[in-house]
Design a protein around this motif. Structure first.
Motif, PDB file in Angstrom:
ATOM      1  N   ASP A 227      11.159  -8.014  -5.791  1.00 36.40           N
ATOM      2  CA  ASP A 227      12.022  -8.947  -6.256  1.00 36.40           C
ATOM      3  C   ASP A 227      12.161  -9.893  -6.018  1.00 36.40           C
ATOM      4  OD1 ASP A 227      13.046  -7.444  -8.283  1.00 36.40           O
ATOM      5  OD2 ASP A 227      14.770  -7.160  -6.893  1.00 36.40           O
ATOM      6  N   ARG A 228      11.167 -10.363  -4.639  1.00 31.70           N
ATOM      7  CA  ARG A 228      10.676 -11.716  -4.068  1.00 31.70           C
ATOM      8  C   ARG A 228       9.360 -11.744  -4.206  1.00 31.70           C
ATOM      9  NH1 ARG A 228      14.315 -12.336   0.842  1.00 31.70           N
ATOM     10  NH2 ARG A 228      16.451 -11.031   0.378  1.00 31.70           N
ATOM     11  N   VAL A 229       8.186 -11.503  -3.834  1.00 33.37           N
ATOM     12  CA  VAL A 229       7.206 -11.592  -4.165  1.00 33.37           C
ATOM     13  C   VAL A 229       6.252 -11.236  -5.361  1.00 33.37           C
ATOM     14  CG1 VAL A 229       7.028 -12.534  -1.715  1.00 33.37           C
ATOM     15  CG2 VAL A 229       6.490 -10.006  -2.242  1.00 33.37           C
ATOM     16  N   ASP A 230       5.508 -11.606  -6.155  1.00 33.56           N
ATOM     17  CA  ASP A 230       4.459 -10.652  -7.201  1.00 33.56           C
ATOM     18  C   ASP A 230       3.941  -9.996  -6.241  1.00 33.56           C
ATOM     19  OD1 ASP A 230       3.865  -9.984  -9.310  1.00 33.56           O
ATOM     20  OD2 ASP A 230       2.592 -11.933 -10.038  1.00 33.56           O
ATOM     21  N   VAL A 231       3.487  -9.043  -5.205  1.00 30.25           N
ATOM     22  CA  VAL A 231       2.307  -8.274  -5.268  1.00 30.25           C
ATOM     23  C   VAL A 231       2.301  -6.754  -5.543  1.00 30.25           C
ATOM     24  CG1 VAL A 231       2.767  -9.666  -2.815  1.00 30.25           C
ATOM     25  CG2 VAL A 231       4.385  -7.561  -3.121  1.00 30.25           C
ATOM     26  N   ASP A 232       1.065  -6.205  -5.062  1.00 30.71           N
ATOM     27  CA  ASP A 232       0.799  -4.891  -5.911  1.00 30.71           C
ATOM     28  C   ASP A 232       1.312  -4.143  -4.649  1.00 30.71           C
ATOM     29  OD1 ASP A 232      -0.505  -4.983  -8.490  1.00 30.71           O
ATOM     30  OD2 ASP A 232      -1.728  -6.239  -7.054  1.00 30.71           O
ATOM     31  N   GLY A 233       1.273  -4.545  -3.749  1.00 25.34           N
ATOM     32  CA  GLY A 233       1.483  -3.672  -2.290  1.00 25.34           C
ATOM     33  C   GLY A 233       1.928  -4.615  -0.612  1.00 25.34           C
ATOM     34  N   VAL A 234       1.785  -3.384   0.197  1.00 22.25           N
ATOM     35  CA  VAL A 234       1.345  -3.837   1.080  1.00 22.25           C
ATOM     36  C   VAL A 234       0.878  -3.678   2.731  1.00 22.25           C
ATOM     37  CG1 VAL A 234       3.818  -3.992   3.399  1.00 22.25           C
ATOM     38  CG2 VAL A 234       4.581  -3.800   1.308  1.00 22.25           C
ATOM     39  N   ILE A 235       0.500  -4.447   3.466  1.00 26.95           N
ATOM     40  CA  ILE A 235      -0.968  -3.951   4.185  1.00 26.95           C
ATOM     41  C   ILE A 235      -0.338  -5.222   5.446  1.00 26.95           C
ATOM     42  CG2 ILE A 235      -2.447  -5.519   3.596  1.00 26.95           C
ATOM     43  CD1 ILE A 235      -4.559  -3.093   3.861  1.00 26.95           C
ATOM     44  N   GLY A 236      -1.392  -3.771   6.257  1.00 26.99           N
ATOM     45  CA  GLY A 236      -0.940  -4.579   8.053  1.00 26.99           C
ATOM     46  C   GLY A 236      -1.728  -3.950   9.317  1.00 26.99           C
ATOM     47  N   PHE A 237      -1.453  -2.342   9.960  1.00 28.06           N
ATOM     48  CA  PHE A 237      -2.230  -2.111  10.784  1.00 28.06           C
ATOM     49  C   PHE A 237      -3.961  -1.959  10.317  1.00 28.06           C
ATOM     50  CE2 PHE A 237      -3.755   1.309  13.044  1.00 28.06           C
ATOM     51  CZ  PHE A 237      -3.513   1.382  13.686  1.00 28.06           C
ATOM     52  N   HIS A 238      -4.532  -1.833   9.243  1.00 29.98           N
ATOM     53  CA  HIS A 238      -5.750  -1.071   8.619  1.00 29.98           C
ATOM     54  C   HIS A 238      -6.027  -2.152   8.965  1.00 29.98           C
ATOM     55  CE1 HIS A 238      -3.260   2.786   7.761  1.00 29.98           C
ATOM     56  NE2 HIS A 238      -4.865   3.331   7.899  1.00 29.98           N
ATOM     57  N   VAL A 239      -6.176  -3.558   8.400  1.00 29.68           N
ATOM     58  CA  VAL A 239      -6.785  -4.147   8.537  1.00 29.68           C
ATOM     59  C   VAL A 239      -6.456  -5.306   9.295  1.00 29.68           C
ATOM     60  CG1 VAL A 239      -6.918  -4.507   6.276  1.00 29.68           C
ATOM     61  CG2 VAL A 239      -5.184  -5.663   7.137  1.00 29.68           C
TER      62      VAL A 239
END
Length: 258
Positions: A227-239
């Motif tokens: 609803d806020r951003v057009d994305v496919d997912g969320v990523i962080g620690f792994h990259v």
């Protein structure tokens, strides 16, 4: 943020890939997650039951994204890693599910909430898991570092390659598990983890020309994020964890050290 806090490494506690900074809110000491994927700073209602404010409805991730009624207030007499955050708008919400998970690793840990980049005026931040330190507005020479656009929308967004396709992801320092939109399940060849029901290993993720294998992911409803951003997912620690990573929100660039 005042310049006196610039270019000073701040030690953090790394629990299960979550960056925790020491915090003090109204005399209550504990830890807050540094969370670039937080739409707003939030405090754990368990530790602040008397905080009041206007009622709002928000989405949070607790195995899946769910709706919750919360209060919205302003922090007073508050600091994170010694940096004053008085006047920051914050949500007062149930975050016991996070505290209980962290206490399986450190039983006496008091989880006070999560703090987003707006609390630090979106200053550039160097996240170094190897040294367990974050540095705001670091004096860092990024010559030779890999880089990719970091798009500041409602949340910071990067474009990465997954299974041969470019996809947009929220870049979230608070995400120790990658989240993928539920409708993508079946279209991406993900292998289930035997000892973690509902968690899958993705094909190698490519970000800024670098390959990251064995990314653990959960397919879930992320409509509240979408609803806020057009994305496919969320990523962080792994990259972010394999190398020092500089998130320059103002310049719109993510740098990954060679």
């Amino acid at each position: 943020m005042k310049e006196e806090f610039f270019n000073k490494p701040i030690p953090f506690k790394n629990l299960a890939g979550i960056v925790l900074l020491p915090a003090n809110i109204g005399g209550t000491e504990g830890w807050m997650a540094f969370d670039t994927g937080a739409m707003q700073t939030a405090v754990n209602r368990t530790h602040f039951p008397s905080l009041e404010g206007e009622t709002r409805e928000i989405g949070k991730f607790d195995g899946q994204v769910v709706l919750e009624q919360v209060k919205e207030t302003f922090l007073t007499d508050a600091s994170v890693a010694g940096i004053p955050v008085d006047g920051v708008r914050a949500l007062v919400m149930d975050m016991d599910y996070v505290e209980k998970s962290l206490r399986t690793l450190e039983p006496d840990l008091d989880f006070l909430g999560s703090v987003g980049i707006d609390s630090f005026d979106r200053a550039p931040v160097l996240v170094d898991y190897g040294q367990s330190a974050v540095t705001f507005a670091p004096d860092t020479d990024t010559t030779g570092w890999a880089s990719t656009p970091l798009m500041m929308e409602a949340l910071p967004v990067v474009t990465l390659e997954l299974d041969g396709r470019e996809r947009r992801f929220v870049l979230d320092t608070g995400a120790n598990t990658c989240l993928l939109a539920a409708e993508l399940q079946g279209s991406i060849p993900a292998a289930p983890l035997e000892d973690a029901p509902g968690v899958y290993t993705l094909p190698p993720v490519i970000l800024a020309g670098r390959e990251y294998p064995d990314v653990a992911a959960v397919f879930t409803d992320i409509s509240q994020i979408r609803d806020r951003v057009d994305v496919d997912g969320v990523i962080g620690f792994h990259v972010l964890s394999p190398q020092p990573s500089l998130l320059d929100f103002q310049a719109g660039t993510l740098y990954l050290k060679a």
